[in-house]
Design a protein around this motif. Structure first.
Motif, PDB file in Angstrom:
ATOM      1  N   GLU A 338       0.846  -1.185   0.000  1.00 49.28           N
ATOM      2  CA  GLU A 338       0.000   0.000   0.000  1.00 49.28           C
ATOM      3  C   GLU A 338       0.882   1.236   0.000  1.00 49.28           C
ATOM      4  O   GLU A 338       1.998   1.199   0.533  1.00 49.28           O
ATOM      5  N   PHE A 339       0.394   2.316  -0.613  1.00 49.93           N
ATOM      6  CA  PHE A 339       1.110   3.580  -0.520  1.00 49.93           C
ATOM      7  C   PHE A 339       1.121   4.034   0.937  1.00 49.93           C
ATOM      8  O   PHE A 339       0.088   3.979   1.613  1.00 49.93           O
ATOM      9  N   GLY A 340       2.272   4.527   1.392  1.00 54.63           N
ATOM     10  CA  GLY A 340       2.384   4.945   2.792  1.00 54.63           C
ATOM     11  C   GLY A 340       1.346   5.978   3.192  1.00 54.63           C
ATOM     12  O   GLY A 340       0.805   5.920   4.291  1.00 54.63           O
ATOM     13  N   PHE A 341       1.030   6.898   2.266  1.00 53.32           N
ATOM     14  CA  PHE A 341       0.117   7.975   2.673  1.00 53.32           C
ATOM     15  C   PHE A 341      -1.313   7.498   2.870  1.00 53.32           C
ATOM     16  O   PHE A 341      -2.150   8.222   3.392  1.00 53.32           O
ATOM     17  N   LEU A 342      -1.605   6.269   2.439  1.00 50.68           N
ATOM     18  CA  LEU A 342      -2.963   5.746   2.631  1.00 50.68           C
ATOM     19  C   LEU A 342      -3.105   4.972   3.941  1.00 50.68           C
ATOM     20  O   LEU A 342      -4.202   4.627   4.349  1.00 50.68           O
ATOM     21  N   VAL A 343      -1.975   4.695   4.595  1.00 48.28           N
ATOM     22  CA  VAL A 343      -2.028   3.873   5.806  1.00 48.28           C
ATOM     23  C   VAL A 343      -1.977   4.767   7.044  1.00 48.28           C
ATOM     24  O   VAL A 343      -1.080   5.592   7.163  1.00 48.28           O
ATOM     25  N   PRO A 344      -2.935   4.610   7.977  1.00 48.44           N
ATOM     26  CA  PRO A 344      -2.907   5.419   9.197  1.00 48.44           C
ATOM     27  C   PRO A 344      -1.628   5.175  10.000  1.00 48.44           C
ATOM     28  O   PRO A 344      -1.043   4.093   9.923  1.00 48.44           O
ATOM     29  N   PHE A 345      -1.262   6.184  10.770  1.00 48.43           N
ATOM     30  CA  PHE A 345      -0.020   6.114  11.546  1.00 48.43           C
ATOM     31  C   PHE A 345       0.055   4.841  12.384  1.00 48.43           C
ATOM     32  O   PHE A 345       1.048   4.139  12.410  1.00 48.43           O
ATOM     33  N   ARG A 346      -1.041   4.551  13.080  1.00 44.30           N
ATOM     34  CA  ARG A 346      -1.032   3.426  14.012  1.00 44.30           C
ATOM     35  C   ARG A 346      -0.754   2.099  13.298  1.00 44.30           C
ATOM     36  O   ARG A 346      -0.063   1.239  13.821  1.00 44.30           O
ATOM     37  N   ASP A 347      -1.290   1.969  12.089  1.00 39.63           N
ATOM     38  CA  ASP A 347      -1.108   0.709  11.370  1.00 39.63           C
ATOM     39  C   ASP A 347       0.267   0.622  10.723  1.00 39.63           C
ATOM     40  O   ASP A 347       0.724  -0.442  10.377  1.00 39.63           O
ATOM     41  N   GLN A 348       0.888   1.785  10.550  1.00 37.46           N
ATOM     42  CA  GLN A 348       2.188   1.784   9.905  1.00 37.46           C
ATOM     43  C   GLN A 348       3.324   1.683  10.927  1.00 37.46           C
ATOM     44  O   GLN A 348       4.237   0.894  10.768  1.00 37.46           O
ATOM     45  N   PHE A 349       3.232   2.503  11.969  1.00 38.91           N
ATOM     46  CA  PHE A 349       4.350   2.586  12.916  1.00 38.91           C
ATOM     47  C   PHE A 349       3.937   2.208  14.334  1.00 38.91           C
ATOM     48  O   PHE A 349       4.749   2.306  15.249  1.00 38.91           O
ATOM     49  N   GLY A 350       2.672   1.810  14.521  1.00 40.94           N
ATOM     50  CA  GLY A 350       2.142   1.596  15.865  1.00 40.94           C
ATOM     51  C   GLY A 350       3.018   0.709  16.734  1.00 40.94           C
ATOM     52  O   GLY A 350       3.345   1.060  17.862  1.00 40.94           O
ATOM     53  N   SER A 351       3.449  -0.435  16.184  1.00 43.13           N
ATOM     54  CA  SER A 351       4.203  -1.377  17.009  1.00 43.13           C
ATOM     55  C   SER A 351       5.600  -0.833  17.308  1.00 43.13           C
ATOM     56  O   SER A 351       6.081  -0.942  18.432  1.00 43.13           O
TER      57      SER A 351
END
Lengths: 367, 257
Positions: A338-351
């Protein structure tokens, strides 16, 4: 050491926020362009029309990907929902709504109502598809949805009042570039929100293993109904926009060929990826138009004078593309990415954020 | 009061009698084992408890509610969790998302909240993320949170399945052959893990297993099934000395190995 980590930690969020601002700016810029291009004729009418088609196809592909990509079902009924949206909205704007309103009011009040109504009608009809999907999957669901699509077409073909097979006309050209931009944006935003929520995780878990999904507590029926309803709503919206740019719709427009077009778009772009659906819709629409151009040019040569039209060639091109895609790149351009800008912060960097924060609190408490 | 009470549970697949007159009273905090040869109906019992199949006859009372006829997701949401004999993780999903998916019934936001990513959505998702990460870190899987679950080594996949089952705050945990495919040292680790999980999360556990060392080592009580019927029940020592069990099961295995 902890301060350095903190900077790193906040840097992660800062970078993300910077990118979001860039995205918002880009959207505002493009939105302004959708007004400026038609107003000052920055692009010729033909290219403007293609841009509008691309927008509509993005709505169709993104919404179809919910069912076929994220949920892993195989729907061949998307064009049927498009038909419902197209006819319901057209009937509203031509027969029900006042015809002699101020054009600006018609455009900014009545038209969105008609488009939404088209979407809602399609969403309601999707319940018919949602129920068999509880029991059947894969090939069988494909057959059920294909049958649904054929029923939609033949029902309209037999209703004299709305023009039967001859089609329905009289719509004003209400679909404008800004409207298509807004609706495409809504579709992408809502589908993205859906995908990155418990409902989206439920949808993907059904694709991965439906029984296991049910047995970790996912209400698979609820998830399936919602996925179909939301997906069909946007198919209806796409149909309404389509009807008001073409200003003439016939039931035969919404047959299997239309479904194949959307399938190629999502397979080309990438199943289970919003970015992929967008890329696929853009690429496929442009490929078809280039082919049309090529055929027109070829047609001017005497040897190719009897060359068949684009409508014939797309029946060759689309299945061929599908076959080649299946063989050489069965996950499409984007795959499951997925394009990074389409993914919410929590799902991208949450862990990562969580791990970093714990590291910091541990370091602090040991000091 | 027993947490789980199964009375006269019977299930037929066509003419095949998979489970016959199965009874069970399970007190909170118990760890019991169900053993028996392949095809004895062990997994069928789990499938009946979790609503995958509807029993031909019988009652399953869990926490005062009869589970017969309830949807699987309802049963899971009300405190039963299970793992699978053949690992059934969501392969393409990350380790974290496998756990977050299992929080489905825990989540208290509406469809509108989800579609709009409202403030309540953000709060709930933050809570779920923290809870899932904490759970993963208890099992030393936190550093692998972003890894696709299919990329984990076998032993960790088994462990992740247990974590995923725990995400729903279950009271009753059903473990279906958790030691399948494990070597002796991994089995020792697993024995410790199961006992630790039971204490830590205050669980009642039913364990299906072929590995005698595991069952005899940690179960307080064992039921032996053969062709769907209960042929023995008792403490591990009683079971080891029961002639019918030795004939139907243990004896055979000794010869085989």
């Amino acid at each position: 050491m902890t301060t350095k980590d903190l900077i790193q930690l906040s840097g992660l969020k800062g970078k993300f926020q910077k990118r979001q601002w860039a995205l918002i700016l880009a959207l505002v810029f493009f939105f302004a362009l959708t007004f400026l291009i038609p107003r000052y004729g920055l692009l010729n009418e033909y290219i403007q029309l293609i841009i509008i088609y691309i927008g509509i196809n993005i709505i169709m592909a993104v919404s179809l990907n919910m069912v076929n990509g994220y949920m892993g079902d195989f729907s061949l009924g998307h064009a049927g929902f498009m038909l419902i949206g197209a006819y319901i909205s057209s009937i509203l704007t031509v027969w029900v709504f006042p015809r002699n309103w101020n054009p600006i009011f018609t455009s900014i009040i009545l038209f969105p109502i008609a488009v939404t109504a088209g979407g809602l009608a399609a969403a309601l009809a999707s319940l018919i598809i949602a129920f068999p999907s509880f029991k059947t999957r894969g090939d069988y669901l494909a057959l059920v949805t294909l049958a649904f699509n054929m029923i939609c077409v033949s029902v309209v073909q037999n209703i004299e009042a709305i023009g039967a097979g001859r089609g329905f006309m009289g719509m004003k050209k209400l679909t404008t570039m800004p409207w298509v931009f807004i609706w495409a944006l809504i579709a992408i935003w809502v589908v993205r929100n859906f995908v990155y929520s418990n409902l989206g995780r439920g949808t993907v878990s059904i694709r991965e293993d439906e029984t296991a999904a049910e047995l970790v507590g996912v209400n698979t029926r609820q998830v399936k109904v919602l996925t179909f309803v939301i997906s069909s709503f946007f198919a209806g919206v796409g149909g309404a926009l389509f009807a008001h740019i073409l200003q003439f719709i016939t039931p035969s427009t919404f047959q299997l060929q239309k479904n194949v077009d959307f399938l190629v778009m999502i397979y080309l772009g990438g199943m289970g990826s919003i970015g992929g659906s967008i890329l696929g819709a853009v690429t496929y629409t442009v490929i078809l138009e280039l082919l049309r151009e090529a055929l027109t040019i070829l047609g001017t040569f005497p040897i190719f004078a009897s060359i068949p039209s684009l409508e014939v060639w797309r029946w060759v091109l689309a299945p061929l593309l599908l076959i080649l895609l299946m063989i050489y790149r069965n996950k499409g351009i984007m795959g499951l990415r997925e394009f990074g800008f389409l993914v919410p912060f929590r799902d991208q960097f949450g862990s990562r954020f969580w791990l970093k924060r714990r590291e910091l609190t541990n370091a602090n408490s040991s000091n | 009061m027993p947490i789980l009470q199964i009375k006269g549970l019977t299930h037929f697949f066509g003419g095949l009698r998979a489970v016959f007159d199965f009874d069970l009273d399970l007190e909170p905090g118990e760890l019991i084992g169900i053993i028996g040869p392949n095809g004895a109906g062990k997994t069928t019992i789990f499938n009946l408890i979790t609503g995958v199949y509807r029993p031909t006859r019988g009652e399953i009372i869990f926490d005062g509610v009869n589970l017969v006829g309830k949807e699987s997701n309802w049963i899971i949401a009300h405190g039963v969790a299970r793992t699978f004999q053949n690992i059934r993780l969501f392969k393409e999903l990350s380790v974290l998302d496998n756990v977050r998916t299992a929080c489905y019934s825990q989540i208290k936001y509406s469809v509108a909240d989800a579609l709009l990513h409202s403030a309540r959505f953000q709060r709930e998702e933050e809570r779920i993320l923290n809870e899932a990460m904490e759970l993963l870190s208890l099992f030393n899987l936190d550093r692998l949170a972003d890894e696709k679950s299919k990329n984990l080594p076998y032993g960790l996949q088994r462990r992740l399945e247990i974590v995923r089952a725990l995400a729903n705050h279950p009271k009753l945990l059903l473990l279906d052959e958790p030691a399948a495919g494990m070597n002796p040292s991994e089995i020792s680790d697993l024995m410790e893990l199961i006992q630790w999980v039971k204490e830590k999360f205050n669980l009642t556990i039913i364990l299906i297993e072929h590995q005698m060392r595991l069952v005899m080592g940690i179960c307080q009580r064992i039921k032996v099934l053969d062709f769907g019927e209960t042929i023995a029940e008792g403490s591990p020592i009683e079971i080891q000395q029961n002639p019918r069990v030795i004939e139907a099961y243990l004896g055979e295995e000794e010869q085989g190995e």
